[in-house]
Design a protein around this motif. Structure first.
Motif, mmCIF file in Angstrom:
data_model
loop_
_atom_site.group_PDB
_atom_site.id
_atom_site.type_symbol
_atom_site.label_atom_id
_atom_site.label_comp_id
_atom_site.label_asym_id
_atom_site.label_seq_id
_atom_site.Cartn_x
_atom_site.Cartn_y
_atom_site.Cartn_z
ATOM 1 N N ILE A 48 -31.315 -28.534 -5.745
ATOM 2 C CA ILE A 48 -31.885 -29.724 -5.101
ATOM 3 C C ILE A 48 -33.246 -30.089 -5.702
ATOM 4 N N PHE A 49 -34.038 -29.095 -6.074
ATOM 5 C CA PHE A 49 -35.350 -29.411 -6.648
ATOM 6 C C PHE A 49 -35.222 -29.916 -8.084
ATOM 7 N N CYS A 50 -34.221 -29.458 -8.836
ATOM 8 C CA CYS A 50 -33.964 -30.052 -10.153
ATOM 9 C C CYS A 50 -33.554 -31.519 -9.988
ATOM 10 N N PHE A 61 -44.754 -32.888 -4.017
ATOM 11 C CA PHE A 61 -44.258 -33.909 -3.083
ATOM 12 C C PHE A 61 -44.323 -33.362 -1.667
ATOM 13 N N ARG A 62 -44.258 -34.264 -0.695
ATOM 14 C CA ARG A 62 -44.340 -33.854 0.712
ATOM 15 C C ARG A 62 -43.029 -33.201 1.153
ATOM 16 N N ASP A 63 -43.172 -32.096 1.901
ATOM 17 C CA ASP A 63 -41.995 -31.408 2.428
ATOM 18 C C ASP A 63 -41.281 -32.328 3.424
ATOM 19 N N ILE A 64 -39.953 -32.328 3.366
ATOM 20 C CA ILE A 64 -39.156 -33.191 4.244
ATOM 21 C C ILE A 64 -39.245 -32.732 5.710
ATOM 22 N N ASN A 65 -39.595 -31.475 5.922
ATOM 23 C CA ASN A 65 -39.656 -30.897 7.272
ATOM 24 C C ASN A 65 -41.020 -30.207 7.443
ATOM 25 N N SER A 94 -45.418 -18.801 -1.234
ATOM 26 C CA SER A 94 -44.183 -18.860 -2.007
ATOM 27 C C SER A 94 -43.196 -17.858 -1.414
ATOM 28 N N ASN A 95 -42.104 -18.362 -0.870
ATOM 29 C CA ASN A 95 -41.073 -17.492 -0.308
ATOM 30 C C ASN A 95 -40.146 -17.042 -1.424
ATOM 31 N N ASN A 96 -39.884 -15.748 -1.450
ATOM 32 C CA ASN A 96 -39.049 -15.180 -2.509
ATOM 33 C C ASN A 96 -37.960 -14.305 -1.903
ATOM 34 N N ALA A 107 -37.845 -13.256 2.886
ATOM 35 C CA ALA A 107 -38.892 -14.281 3.015
ATOM 36 C C ALA A 107 -38.316 -15.626 3.438
ATOM 37 N N GLY A 108 -36.980 -15.722 3.497
ATOM 38 C CA GLY A 108 -36.340 -16.965 3.917
ATOM 39 C C GLY A 108 -36.342 -18.042 2.854
ATOM 40 N N GLN A 109 -36.330 -17.635 1.583
ATOM 41 C CA GLN A 109 -36.289 -18.647 0.512
ATOM 42 C C GLN A 109 -34.983 -19.429 0.607
ATOM 43 N N ALA A 110 -35.105 -20.733 0.887
ATOM 44 C CA ALA A 110 -33.911 -21.569 1.062
ATOM 45 C C ALA A 110 -33.521 -22.279 -0.227
ATOM 46 N N VAL A 111 -34.502 -22.576 -1.061
ATOM 47 C CA VAL A 111 -34.243 -23.297 -2.316
ATOM 48 C C VAL A 111 -34.614 -22.375 -3.478
ATOM 49 N N ALA A 112 -33.608 -22.053 -4.294
ATOM 50 C CA ALA A 112 -33.812 -21.093 -5.389
ATOM 51 C C ALA A 112 -34.360 -21.783 -6.631
ATOM 52 N N LEU A 161 -38.362 -22.014 -7.933
ATOM 53 C CA LEU A 161 -39.707 -21.566 -7.593
ATOM 54 C C LEU A 161 -40.555 -22.721 -7.052
ATOM 55 N N HIS A 162 -41.187 -22.484 -5.912
ATOM 56 C CA HIS A 162 -42.028 -23.529 -5.329
ATOM 57 C C HIS A 162 -43.133 -22.900 -4.506
ATOM 58 N N PHE A 163 -44.206 -23.644 -4.386
ATOM 59 C CA PHE A 163 -45.382 -23.198 -3.647
ATOM 60 C C PHE A 163 -45.644 -24.216 -2.542
ATOM 61 N N HIS A 164 -45.639 -23.732 -1.302
ATOM 62 C CA HIS A 164 -45.995 -24.574 -0.161
ATOM 63 C C HIS A 164 -47.520 -24.612 -0.075
ATOM 64 N N LEU A 165 -48.087 -25.797 0.050
ATOM 65 C CA LEU A 165 -49.516 -25.941 0.338
ATOM 66 C C LEU A 165 -49.611 -26.536 1.741
HETATM 67 P P1 5GP Z 1 -38.258 -22.324 1.203
HETATM 68 O O1 5GP Z 1 -37.760 -21.905 2.542
HETATM 69 O O2 5GP Z 1 -37.188 -22.206 0.134
HETATM 70 O O3 5GP Z 1 -39.548 -21.658 0.823
HETATM 71 O O4 5GP Z 1 -38.651 -23.841 1.355
HETATM 72 C C1 5GP Z 1 -37.887 -24.922 0.934
HETATM 73 C C2 5GP Z 1 -38.552 -26.150 1.473
HETATM 74 O O5 5GP Z 1 -37.978 -27.275 0.860
HETATM 75 C C3 5GP Z 1 -38.401 -26.336 2.990
HETATM 76 O O6 5GP Z 1 -39.693 -26.370 3.586
HETATM 77 C C4 5GP Z 1 -37.659 -27.663 3.108
HETATM 78 O O7 5GP Z 1 -38.083 -28.431 4.205
HETATM 79 C C5 5GP Z 1 -37.946 -28.329 1.783
HETATM 80 N N1 5GP Z 1 -36.912 -29.246 1.320
HETATM 81 C C6 5GP Z 1 -35.585 -28.954 1.201
HETATM 82 N N2 5GP Z 1 -34.922 -30.028 0.747
HETATM 83 C C7 5GP Z 1 -35.844 -31.004 0.559
HETATM 84 C C8 5GP Z 1 -35.740 -32.359 0.095
HETATM 85 O O8 5GP Z 1 -34.678 -32.878 -0.248
HETATM 86 N N3 5GP Z 1 -36.884 -33.072 0.039
HETATM 87 C C9 5GP Z 1 -38.092 -32.525 0.415
HETATM 88 N N4 5GP Z 1 -39.162 -33.322 0.314
HETATM 89 N N5 5GP Z 1 -38.219 -31.257 0.850
HETATM 90 C C10 5GP Z 1 -37.104 -30.504 0.924
#
Ligand code: 5GP
Ligand code: ZN
Length: 114
Positions: A5-7, A28-32, A86-88, A92-97, A99-103
């Motif tokens: 999804i991030f690609c 970019f801004r997190d969707i949630n 960074s969830n790994n 850690a509940g990494q949902a998107v494989a 690499l990403h950093f939440h700020l």
């Molecule tokens: P993780 O749990 O993998 O560290 O975080 C993945 C993050 O990606 C979650 O906070 C989730 O809300 C965000 N996310 C997932 N899909 C999308 C999307 O399509 N757009 C945006 N802006 N954020 C997304």
């Protein structure tokens, strides 16, 4: 990565609220959002997680953090404080494989995290 999804966000096939980009990084801004400021900073290049960072990625990881400084200033959390997470992997509940950093910022953040 076809199914990442991030690609897809990097390739602009999924729209996001982009707040920073350069040749190697987008943010970019997190969707949630979990805080009033919740930005995701990612490399354009697909890297699964911290465990897949290689020696040649060292400058890229540094650039992510200098980008984070600019974002913190632009989002007005540079003085009040913010967290970079960074969830790994599963624990850690990494949902998107990819690499990403939440700020996260603009609210008091609890420690230890859940
Ligand atoms: P993780 O749990 O993998 O560290 O975080 C993945 C993050 O990606 C979650 O906070 C989730 O809300 C965000 N996310 C997932 N899909 C999308 C999307 O399509 N757009 C945006 N802006 N954020 C997304
Ligand atoms: Zn990816």
């Amino acid at each position: 990565m076809v199914d990442c999804i991030f690609c897809k966000i990097v390739n602009k096939s999924i729209p996001v609220n982009l707040i920073f980009e350069d040749d190697e990084i987008i943010a970019f801004r997190d969707i949630n959002p979990q805080a009033p400021v919740h930005v995701l900073i990612i490399p354009r290049k697909h890297i699964d997680s911290t465990m897949d960072i290689s020696k040649t990625d060292e400058s890229l990881i540094g650039r992510i953090h200098t980008a984070a400084q600019k974002i913190a200033i632009n989002e007005s959390v540079d003085k009040t404080g913010f967290r970079i997470v960074s969830n790994n992997g599963p624990d850690a509940g990494q949902a998107v494989a990819h690499l990403h950093f939440h700020l996260l910022g603009k609210r008091k953040l609890n420690w230890p995290p859940g």
